[in-house]
Design a protein around this motif. Structure first.
Motif, PDB file in Angstrom:
ATOM      1  N   ARG A 155      -0.386 -11.086 -37.297  1.00  0.00           N
ATOM      2  CA  ARG A 155      -0.120  -9.927 -36.452  1.00  0.00           C
ATOM      3  C   ARG A 155       0.085 -10.257 -34.980  1.00  0.00           C
ATOM      4  O   ARG A 155       0.443  -9.397 -34.205  1.00  0.00           O
ATOM      5  CB  ARG A 155      -1.210  -8.886 -36.636  1.00  0.00           C
ATOM      6  N   GLU A 156      -0.173 -11.491 -34.632  1.00  0.00           N
ATOM      7  CA  GLU A 156       0.180 -11.892 -33.269  1.00  0.00           C
ATOM      8  C   GLU A 156       1.697 -11.801 -33.164  1.00  0.00           C
ATOM      9  O   GLU A 156       2.408 -12.257 -34.055  1.00  0.00           O
ATOM     10  CB  GLU A 156      -0.263 -13.340 -33.038  1.00  0.00           C
ATOM     11  N   ARG A 157       2.204 -11.226 -32.081  1.00  0.00           N
ATOM     12  CA  ARG A 157       3.656 -11.098 -31.948  1.00  0.00           C
ATOM     13  C   ARG A 157       4.291 -12.460 -31.751  1.00  0.00           C
ATOM     14  O   ARG A 157       3.788 -13.314 -31.045  1.00  0.00           O
ATOM     15  CB  ARG A 157       3.979 -10.198 -30.751  1.00  0.00           C
ATOM     16  N   HIS A 158       5.406 -12.634 -32.387  1.00  0.00           N
ATOM     17  CA  HIS A 158       6.100 -13.920 -32.340  1.00  0.00           C
ATOM     18  C   HIS A 158       7.485 -13.688 -31.745  1.00  0.00           C
ATOM     19  O   HIS A 158       8.298 -12.980 -32.319  1.00  0.00           O
ATOM     20  CB  HIS A 158       6.209 -14.479 -33.754  1.00  0.00           C
ATOM     21  N   THR A 210      10.211 -12.137 -34.465  1.00  0.00           N
ATOM     22  CA  THR A 210      10.442 -10.703 -34.346  1.00  0.00           C
ATOM     23  C   THR A 210      11.814 -10.439 -33.726  1.00  0.00           C
ATOM     24  O   THR A 210      12.213  -9.300 -33.577  1.00  0.00           O
ATOM     25  CB  THR A 210       9.365 -10.026 -33.477  1.00  0.00           C
ATOM     26  N   ASN A 211      12.481 -11.527 -33.388  1.00  0.00           N
ATOM     27  CA  ASN A 211      13.838 -11.436 -32.862  1.00  0.00           C
ATOM     28  C   ASN A 211      13.933 -10.540 -31.640  1.00  0.00           C
ATOM     29  O   ASN A 211      14.901  -9.820 -31.461  1.00  0.00           O
ATOM     30  CB  ASN A 211      14.779 -10.893 -33.946  1.00  0.00           C
ATOM     31  N   ASN A 212      12.929 -10.585 -30.839  1.00  0.00           N
ATOM     32  CA  ASN A 212      12.897  -9.692 -29.696  1.00  0.00           C
ATOM     33  C   ASN A 212      13.221 -10.472 -28.420  1.00  0.00           C
ATOM     34  O   ASN A 212      12.360 -11.048 -27.777  1.00  0.00           O
ATOM     35  CB  ASN A 212      11.506  -9.057 -29.613  1.00  0.00           C
ATOM     36  N   GLU A 213      14.486 -10.450 -28.107  1.00  0.00           N
ATOM     37  CA  GLU A 213      14.979 -11.241 -26.976  1.00  0.00           C
ATOM     38  C   GLU A 213      14.292 -10.841 -25.668  1.00  0.00           C
ATOM     39  O   GLU A 213      13.921 -11.680 -24.865  1.00  0.00           O
ATOM     40  CB  GLU A 213      16.497 -11.019 -26.863  1.00  0.00           C
ATOM     41  N   GLU A 214      14.086  -9.552 -25.540  1.00  0.00           N
ATOM     42  CA  GLU A 214      13.507  -9.029 -24.306  1.00  0.00           C
ATOM     43  C   GLU A 214      12.119  -9.626 -24.066  1.00  0.00           C
ATOM     44  O   GLU A 214      11.764 -10.030 -22.970  1.00  0.00           O
ATOM     45  CB  GLU A 214      13.391  -7.517 -24.460  1.00  0.00           C
ATOM     46  N   ASN A 215      11.392  -9.669 -25.147  1.00  0.00           N
ATOM     47  CA  ASN A 215      10.057 -10.220 -25.140  1.00  0.00           C
ATOM     48  C   ASN A 215      10.007 -11.613 -24.540  1.00  0.00           C
ATOM     49  O   ASN A 215       9.136 -11.985 -23.775  1.00  0.00           O
ATOM     50  CB  ASN A 215       9.647 -10.332 -26.609  1.00  0.00           C
ATOM     51  N   PHE A 216      10.998 -12.352 -24.904  1.00  0.00           N
ATOM     52  CA  PHE A 216      11.020 -13.763 -24.613  1.00  0.00           C
ATOM     53  C   PHE A 216      11.431 -14.063 -23.173  1.00  0.00           C
ATOM     54  O   PHE A 216      10.947 -14.980 -22.540  1.00  0.00           O
ATOM     55  CB  PHE A 216      11.936 -14.401 -25.665  1.00  0.00           C
ATOM     56  N   THR A 217      12.306 -13.222 -22.619  1.00  0.00           N
ATOM     57  CA  THR A 217      12.763 -13.489 -21.254  1.00  0.00           C
ATOM     58  C   THR A 217      12.066 -12.613 -20.222  1.00  0.00           C
ATOM     59  O   THR A 217      12.408 -12.626 -19.062  1.00  0.00           O
ATOM     60  CB  THR A 217      14.282 -13.252 -21.123  1.00  0.00           C
ATOM     61  N   LYS A 218      11.108 -11.842 -20.690  1.00  0.00           N
ATOM     62  CA  LYS A 218      10.451 -10.884 -19.807  1.00  0.00           C
ATOM     63  C   LYS A 218       9.866 -11.538 -18.552  1.00  0.00           C
ATOM     64  O   LYS A 218       9.257 -12.589 -18.595  1.00  0.00           O
ATOM     65  CB  LYS A 218       9.323 -10.230 -20.588  1.00  0.00           C
ATOM     66  N   LYS A 219      10.065 -10.865 -17.440  1.00  0.00           N
ATOM     67  CA  LYS A 219       9.434 -11.289 -16.198  1.00  0.00           C
ATOM     68  C   LYS A 219       8.566 -10.147 -15.740  1.00  0.00           C
ATOM     69  O   LYS A 219       8.802  -8.997 -16.079  1.00  0.00           O
ATOM     70  CB  LYS A 219      10.486 -11.560 -15.128  1.00  0.00           C
ATOM     71  N   MET A 220       7.591 -10.465 -14.965  1.00  0.00           N
ATOM     72  CA  MET A 220       6.703  -9.399 -14.540  1.00  0.00           C
ATOM     73  C   MET A 220       6.686  -9.318 -13.037  1.00  0.00           C
ATOM     74  O   MET A 220       6.411 -10.285 -12.353  1.00  0.00           O
ATOM     75  CB  MET A 220       5.315  -9.705 -15.069  1.00  0.00           C
ATOM     76  N   LYS A 221       6.980  -8.155 -12.532  1.00  0.00           N
ATOM     77  CA  LYS A 221       6.935  -7.972 -11.085  1.00  0.00           C
ATOM     78  C   LYS A 221       5.504  -7.636 -10.717  1.00  0.00           C
ATOM     79  O   LYS A 221       4.889  -6.767 -11.310  1.00  0.00           O
ATOM     80  CB  LYS A 221       7.863  -6.821 -10.700  1.00  0.00           C
ATOM     81  N   ILE A 222       4.978  -8.326  -9.754  1.00  0.00           N
ATOM     82  CA  ILE A 222       3.572  -8.109  -9.468  1.00  0.00           C
ATOM     83  C   ILE A 222       3.381  -7.146  -8.313  1.00  0.00           C
ATOM     84  O   ILE A 222       2.393  -6.459  -8.218  1.00  0.00           O
ATOM     85  CB  ILE A 222       2.858  -9.452  -9.213  1.00  0.00           C
ATOM     86  N   ASP A 223       4.366  -7.035  -7.432  1.00  0.00           N
ATOM     87  CA  ASP A 223       4.178  -6.209  -6.250  1.00  0.00           C
ATOM     88  C   ASP A 223       5.322  -5.216  -6.104  1.00  0.00           C
ATOM     89  O   ASP A 223       6.430  -5.577  -5.750  1.00  0.00           O
ATOM     90  CB  ASP A 223       4.099  -7.126  -5.020  1.00  0.00           C
ATOM     91  N   GLU A 224       5.015  -3.949  -6.417  1.00  0.00           N
ATOM     92  CA  GLU A 224       6.057  -2.916  -6.390  1.00  0.00           C
ATOM     93  C   GLU A 224       6.609  -2.697  -4.982  1.00  0.00           C
ATOM     94  O   GLU A 224       7.807  -2.557  -4.781  1.00  0.00           O
ATOM     95  CB  GLU A 224       5.509  -1.598  -6.939  1.00  0.00           C
ATOM     96  N   GLU A 225       5.693  -2.660  -3.998  1.00  0.00           N
ATOM     97  CA  GLU A 225       6.131  -2.363  -2.632  1.00  0.00           C
ATOM     98  C   GLU A 225       6.993  -3.489  -2.071  1.00  0.00           C
ATOM     99  O   GLU A 225       7.918  -3.277  -1.316  1.00  0.00           O
ATOM    100  CB  GLU A 225       4.912  -2.199  -1.705  1.00  0.00           C
ATOM    101  N   ASN A 226       6.623  -4.669  -2.461  1.00  0.00           N
ATOM    102  CA  ASN A 226       7.236  -5.833  -1.835  1.00  0.00           C
ATOM    103  C   ASN A 226       8.003  -6.617  -2.891  1.00  0.00           C
ATOM    104  O   ASN A 226       7.542  -7.624  -3.387  1.00  0.00           O
ATOM    105  CB  ASN A 226       6.097  -6.661  -1.221  1.00  0.00           C
TER     106      ASN A 226
END
Ligand SMILES: [Zn+2]
Length: 811
Positions: free
Chosen positions: A401-404, A408-424
């Motif tokens: 059940r761990e996502r793979h 899972t063929n989830n391209e988005e999952n794999f290239t996801k970036k995370m923005k840490i600061d909304e204001e900046n």
């Protein structure tokens, strides 16, 4: 809280086996010596040269109960930053070369950072690493000393240098500056540790758990156990964490021959001196400066590792002047950090002050987070095998059940970036890190995803496809079995999940020992928990499911104190604390108290998470407890009965047997109770036969193939046939074979296949209604793993021929 039992008596006299052990040849260490010699030679040769290639690579990204670990490598040498549970297994799966690893840097000394060190040391020793330096916050030496009991290092020297503020480690590759950061408690928080027991009486345990392998007399039994020396311990924590500021050594640019010729440098030794950066005087009296005839030097890039566990360390981080030099305020461009690796947990990454600190870095600095915000642990092989087994039976081998990200063929999952600061939103993005995500420090090519296995999802998927033969046998199997609905099956108890089915050292498809037993809907137990058990649990259930299991957990049983059976305990306990405040019962050899007390009083508080109940108190033959205590215990654990016996392995090795009520009585079976017996590690053992009489399920170790009976005897393990035979003598309804030697990465060789015998795989879930059809799986399994199987058969044949030759020669 701890009821310590220090006196045991053993009934067996010195056996012939002990004599045999003393005479037997010792482990062959030739390859280790050879490896060490080579390593020392390479080290000498590369001492004066700064490397041309230096890369950082993710070895554990911190996802799903896995370790956070960064591998730094150059042509010359390798380093590791942090080493949680399972690091060794990931290194093995992803073919990370460890032979030149001589330094491990730890940001903290808690088990989630340190838990993989013991296992990794064994591998490093085996590949011929002569000595290892373990850098880290004060107290690293103590935790290493204490864990050494479970890991025997005869051929590798481990050094724990003092890492003071202003101190550093330096070699030809880089200089690593230690930056200890201290906890600053708010005044109202200073009393936070009171309330727990602050002192305890501990019995010293000087048992040699591996002595029997080296023929040390008496160590193969539970004999010569006397009351041990006891001492008082008091809580004494060293709360420092460690950040590291690393700077590569400058690498001189290449010699420009044309410029040399222009200046009249003759061929010969003068060229060599210029190449090494030395100015020279020519025969005609002219001076030539090295920097005039060489390409510009490669700068010594700066990179930083930081790990802030919680807010109480923030002040120490923010006030520390030593980072300033590598932030926007840097005097020289080269001093600006190229990358900062954050081991800090996700909640710190969201902290305002922490973000401000990050903002102080220049726009060119990349930030990478190695923590549980990443989504996939990197155990590709486990997913691949499970996907194949799932074709055979989707209930017994449910998809993990761990996502793979690939499966899972989830391209988005794999290239996801995370923005840490909304204001900046100028530059603070965090990449979703995968295993083998790479950052090239020299040459300065930056972040690179091309090494990640998931950069080629089609290939990953392709590897899970089964051939026609296997598919044919699988469909034949499916025709033979009786199908039950998923709902119906979900109600069946007991349910056994074999989480880890390998022995000693984990491999790609089999982790070390762990079994989960669901006793009823809201009650379960774990039988042994080797390194990485928490990760196995999260992979099988997903994080929420795993937390649910931890909440329902009434006891954890540890059969004996070999590393592969209990190193996963502390991580289970600390994770469980996040979901419940109730204590779990740890039924284990009393000697485990020594280790747990050390951890509790020196590293971090864990006493609020468990109580120890010594296995010896449950001995069927010599019970140390009154009936009412036993009744209370059974009541608490939701069992009808529970008892142990000594088995034939290292000192204080136990087998266990427990009975539970049949919750589905009348609906499916008339039986009042079910009985499960677990062997732990042992040679065939009569006491276990007696203990487990008429069990419904016997989980028995089967470390060796039948023709390796002699080896099994020396290592005090059972062969496949011996394990099956114990089941027969016990009159067990079903036998689940487990704890397979590394050589059966996929499937062990069976001489004949009894109808009541099942071969355990990691992540296999069975109930009493699944077990009758498990024997029908053997043929399709053989086809599915045919390459591996043929290899095993060839090996067995070779051994047979060799043995026959030996017999002939003796005749
Ligand atoms: Zn063992």
């Amino acid at each position: 809280m701890l009821s310590l039992v220090s006196c045991f008596r053993r009934y067996s006299k010195k056996s012939n086996l002990v004599k045999y052990l003393i005479e037997m040849p010792k482990d062959n260490t030739e390859h280790i010596e050879l490896g060490q010699k080579q390593r020392i030679k390479i080290r000498e040769k590369s001492k004066y040269y700064s490397p041309g290639i230096v890369n950082l690579q993710v070895l554990g990204n911190g996802a799903n109960g896995g370790s956070s670990s960064i591998y730094l490598f150059s042509e010359q040498t390798r380093y590791l930053f942090n080493c949680g549970e399972g690091t060794q297994r990931l290194a093995h799966e992803h073919k990370t070369k460890l032979a030149r690893m001589e330094n491990i840097f730890l940001t903290r000394k808690t088990w989630d950072h340190f838990g993989g060190v013991s296992g990794l040391c064994l591998t490093l020793q085996d590949v011929g690493v002569p000595s290892l330096h373990l850098h880290g916050p004060a107290g690293i030496d103590r935790i290493f000393e204490s864990s050494k009991k479970f890991v025997v290092l005869k051929n590798m020297n481990v050094v724990t240098p003092e890492c003071n503020d202003g101190g550093f480690y330096e070699d030809s590759v880089m200089k690593v500056n230690y930056v200890p950061l201290k906890k600053v408690l708010k005044s109202e928080m200073t009393s936070e540790r009171t309330g727990n027991e602050k002192t305890d009486m501990i019995f010293k345990d000087d048992t040699d758990y591996y002595g029997y392998e080296n023929g040390i007399e008496g160590s193969s039994s539970n004999s010569s156990i006397e009351a041990k020396e006891s001492f008082q311990v008091e809580a004494d924590y060293e709360d420092t964490v460690m950040a590291y500021i690393c700077k590569l050594q400058e690498r001189p640019g290449a010699l420009d021959i044309e410029k040399c010729v222009d200046r009249g440098v003759p061929p010969g030794p003068l060229l060599g001196q210029l190449k090494n950066g030395i100015d020279v005087e020519l025969p005609n009296g002219l001076f030539v400066k090295a920097r005039d005839v060489r390409a510009p030097a490669f700068p010594g890039s700066v990179f930083i590792f930081v790990d802030i566990p919680d807010e109480s360390y923030l002040q120490s981080l923010i006030k520390c002047q030593r980072f300033k030099r590598h932030q926007k305020t840097a005097e020289k461009d080269d001093d600006r950090a190229v990358v900062v690796i954050h081991f800090s947990p996700p909640q710190m990454m969201e902290n305002k002050l922490y973000k401000q600190w990050i903002d102080e870095f220049s726009a060119s600095t990349l930030h990478l987070c190695v923590n549980e915000q990443n989504e996939f642990s990197g155990y590709f092989a486990a997913h691949r095998t499970q996907r194949q087994l799932n074709e055979l039976d989707e209930n017994v081998f449910p998809l993990l059940r761990e996502r793979h990200p690939c499966l899972t063929n989830n391209e988005e999952n794999f290239t996801k970036k995370m923005k840490i600061d909304e204001e900046n939103d100028k530059f603070k993005y965090y990449h979703q890190l995968q295993i083998l995500s790479t950052f090239h420090i020299r040459p300065a090519k930056g972040f690179d995803r091309s090494y990640e296995p998931c950069s080629n999802p089609e290939k990953v998927l392709e590897e899970t496809i089964l051939d026609e033969d296997s598919m044919k046998l699988i469909s034949e199997f499916k025709e033979k079995i009786v199908k039950r609905s998923r709902e119906e099956r979900a109600k069946e108890f007991p349910k056994v999940i074999t989480l880890g089915t390998g022995s000693c050292i984990p491999n790609k498809t089999r982790n070390v020992s762990a079994n989960l037993v669901h006793i009823s809907k809201d009650n379960c137990a774990i039988l042994d928990c080797g390194e990485g058990t928490l990760g196995q649990l999260v992979r099988f259930y997903g994080q929420d499911g795993a937390d649910d299991v931890l909440r329902k957990l009434s006891f954890i049983y540890i059969s004996h104190l070999h590393a592969d059976h209990h190193l996963g305990l502390i991580n289970l306990l600390t994770r469980r604390r996040q979901v419940t405040s109730e204590k779990v019962l740890v039924i284990a050899p009393a000697q485990i108290n020594m280790w747990l007390a050390f951890y509790n009083f020196r590293i971090e508080e864990i006493y609020s998470t468990f109580e120890v109940f010594p296995c010896s108190n449950l001995l069927a033959k010599r019970s140390h407890i009154e009936q009412d205590v036993k009744d209370e215990l059974c009541n608490r654990l939701g069992l009808v009965d529970i008892k142990t016996c000594y088995v034939k392995h290292c000192p204080y090795s136990y087998g266990i047997s427990f009975e539970m009520k049949n919750t589905l009585k009348n609906e499916h079976s008339e039986q009042e109770t079910f009985k499960i017996t677990y062997s732990g590690d042992t040679l065939p053992c009569d006491e276990l036969v007696e203990l487990g009489k008429n069990s419904d399920i016997l989980i028995h170790e089967a470390t060796m193939e039948d023709d390796l009976a002699k080896e099994a005897r020396i290592k005090m393990h059972s062969t496949v046939s011996q394990a099956i035979d114990i089941g027969r003598q016990m009159n067990a309804k079903f036998v689940i074979l487990t704890h397979f030697s590394q050589r059966y990465a996929k499937i062990p060789l069976l001489e004949k296949h009894d109808k009541n015998v099942a071969i355990a795989f990691d992540n296999m879930e069975v109930t009493l209604n699944d077990l009758p059809m498990m024997h029908l799986m053997y043929e399709p399994l053989k086809a599915m793993f045919s390459d591996h199987f043929r290899l095993l058969e060839r090996k067995a044949l070779k051994r047979k021929i060799r043995d026959e030759k030996k017999v002939e020669m003796n005749l």
